[in-house]
Design a protein around this motif. Structure first.
Motif, mmCIF file in Angstrom:
data_model
loop_
_atom_site.group_PDB
_atom_site.id
_atom_site.type_symbol
_atom_site.label_atom_id
_atom_site.label_comp_id
_atom_site.label_asym_id
_atom_site.label_seq_id
_atom_site.Cartn_x
_atom_site.Cartn_y
_atom_site.Cartn_z
ATOM 1 N N VAL A 114 3.129 25.703 -12.303
ATOM 2 C CA VAL A 114 4.321 26.167 -11.585
ATOM 3 C C VAL A 114 4.948 27.373 -12.264
ATOM 4 C CG1 VAL A 114 6.621 25.539 -10.757
ATOM 5 C CG2 VAL A 114 4.783 23.836 -10.758
ATOM 6 N N SER A 115 5.143 27.280 -13.568
ATOM 7 C CA SER A 115 5.839 28.322 -14.320
ATOM 8 C C SER A 115 5.067 29.636 -14.287
ATOM 9 C CB SER A 115 6.028 27.878 -15.773
ATOM 10 O OG SER A 115 6.526 28.936 -16.564
ATOM 11 N N PRO A 116 5.785 30.765 -14.194
ATOM 12 C CA PRO A 116 5.104 32.073 -14.239
ATOM 13 C C PRO A 116 4.595 32.415 -15.635
ATOM 14 C CG PRO A 116 7.486 32.375 -14.165
ATOM 15 C CD PRO A 116 7.240 30.909 -13.964
ATOM 16 N N ASN A 117 5.066 31.681 -16.634
ATOM 17 C CA ASN A 117 4.638 31.922 -18.009
ATOM 18 C C ASN A 117 3.311 31.199 -18.274
ATOM 19 O OD1 ASN A 117 7.022 33.380 -18.600
ATOM 20 N ND2 ASN A 117 8.116 31.453 -18.929
ATOM 21 N N VAL A 118 2.299 31.951 -18.567
ATOM 22 C CA VAL A 118 0.975 31.392 -18.850
ATOM 23 C C VAL A 118 0.628 31.693 -20.300
ATOM 24 C CG1 VAL A 118 -1.460 31.378 -18.203
ATOM 25 C CG2 VAL A 118 0.292 31.743 -16.441
ATOM 26 N N LYS A 119 0.544 30.656 -21.122
ATOM 27 C CA LYS A 119 0.277 30.841 -22.548
ATOM 28 C C LYS A 119 -1.197 30.611 -22.853
ATOM 29 C CE LYS A 119 1.626 29.186 -27.140
ATOM 30 N NZ LYS A 119 2.443 28.199 -27.891
ATOM 31 N N PHE A 120 -1.836 31.596 -23.423
ATOM 32 C CA PHE A 120 -3.252 31.484 -23.802
ATOM 33 C C PHE A 120 -3.379 30.654 -25.077
ATOM 34 C CE2 PHE A 120 -7.180 32.937 -25.814
ATOM 35 C CZ PHE A 120 -8.072 32.864 -24.754
ATOM 36 N N ILE A 121 -4.204 29.587 -25.029
ATOM 37 C CA ILE A 121 -4.348 28.703 -26.193
ATOM 38 C C ILE A 121 -5.809 28.576 -26.635
ATOM 39 C CG2 ILE A 121 -2.270 27.362 -25.697
ATOM 40 C CD1 ILE A 121 -4.061 25.245 -24.410
ATOM 41 N N GLY A 122 -6.675 29.420 -26.124
ATOM 42 C CA GLY A 122 -8.069 29.416 -26.559
ATOM 43 C C GLY A 122 -8.816 28.159 -26.135
ATOM 44 N N LEU A 123 -9.529 27.561 -27.072
ATOM 45 C CA LEU A 123 -10.383 26.409 -26.784
ATOM 46 C C LEU A 123 -9.670 25.068 -26.976
ATOM 47 C CD1 LEU A 123 -13.643 27.652 -28.548
ATOM 48 C CD2 LEU A 123 -13.190 27.610 -26.092
#
Length: 294
Positions: A44-53
């Protein structure tokens, strides 16, 4: 050259709608799913946090994923074996009846036309402990002690769901087996009968090898359908009791939409894709080799 260019433009006009549709609804979602599987997005949130594997690491260390994988494999094996056995039996019955062939073929195919949601509701009512058809019949014939909470018993839940899937899908596979059976030359059967071969010997040595292509098709379809079961589980058990009937597809749905972990859910979906490809490749290799040998 002018004719060739004109033909290419004309062909593109016809191909373009399907290509655009395929790109928008298949390729783009697939590529975006791969990307989101490396994030902690909640859907839902527009914030997408990249967390790798991190999502994939959790998958390989999660007991819940392991349980869902086990349930998926058990249900798929159950469906593949019993659905095909039941379908082949129905095809043999229809192929050998002297009258009413079309009636029986249509009657056996009717469950296929029932949607997964509707079939789930029907069988959920039949499995009900208090007023379900199965327990009512057991009580009426004096076998009340055998009544069960069919969907609430951890040891029976997957089997009961498997029964519904076999009931619903067998008619479809029956049509494929029936088409193959009708392509078997009667002359071969008659020659074997004259030579003294029993019905079982004729079936094992002549019929089965000649319909091996149907086995390949049906087992492949059973494998794919078993790995992506969703409707019946959603309606009948919601993955329960506990996580007893939670499969990979249902795990994907629960964590992605109910628990707000879309990133982890898409990672589960990617893993499921690889599992389907690997298992289907192995099964195809085995069944195709059997076709060559036969």
């Amino acid at each position: 050259m002018q004719k060739k260019r004109k033909f290419d433009k004309t062909a593109f006009v016809f191909i373009a709608p399907a290509f655009i549709f395929f790109t928008l609804f298949i390729i783009v979602p697939t590529v975006s799913s791969v990307y989101y599987s490396f994030t902690s997005w909640d859907g839902v949130s527009p914030n997408v946090k990249f967390i790798g594997l991190a999502n994939y690491k959790e998958i390989f260390t999660s007991t819940r994923f392991g349980n869902a994988l086990k349930n998926t494999i058990l249900l798929t094996v159950f469906i593949s074996v019993f659905e095909n056995a039941f379908a082949l039996a129905l095809a043999l019955i229809v192929d050998n009846v002297r009258w009413g062939k079309n009636f029986f073929r249509s009657a056996f195919y009717v469950p296929v036309l029932v949607s997964g949601i509707v079939s789930g509701f029907i069988w959920k009512i039949m499995y009900n402990y208090n007023f379900g058809t199965i327990n009512t019949i057991l009580k009426d014939i004096g076998m009340g002690d055998f009544r069960q909470d069919w969907l609430g018993n951890n040891k029976l839940t997957l089997i009961m769901i498997g029964v519904v899937l076999v009931w619903k899908g067998a008619g479809y596979y029956m049509i494929i087996y029936l088409a193959s059976l009708q392509s078997v030359s009667p002359d071969l059967i008659e020659a074997a009968q004259i030579d003294g071969a029993s019905p079982w010997q004729r079936f094992k040595s002549i019929t089965v090898p000649l319909i091996s292509g149907a086995f390949t098709i049906n087992f492949t379809l059973s494998l794919i359908n078993g790995l992506k079961v969703f409707d019946q589980i959603n309606v009948m058990t919601d993955g329960g009791p506990g996580f007893t009937s939670e499969t990979l597809v249902y795990l994907l749905y629960k964590v992605g939409f109910n628990e707000g972990r879309q990133g982890f859910g898409t990672a589960v979906g990617i893993m499921l894709l690889f599992i389907i490809i690997i298992l289907n490749t192995l099964q195809q290799k085995f069944l195709r080799s059997r076709e060559v040998q036969m």
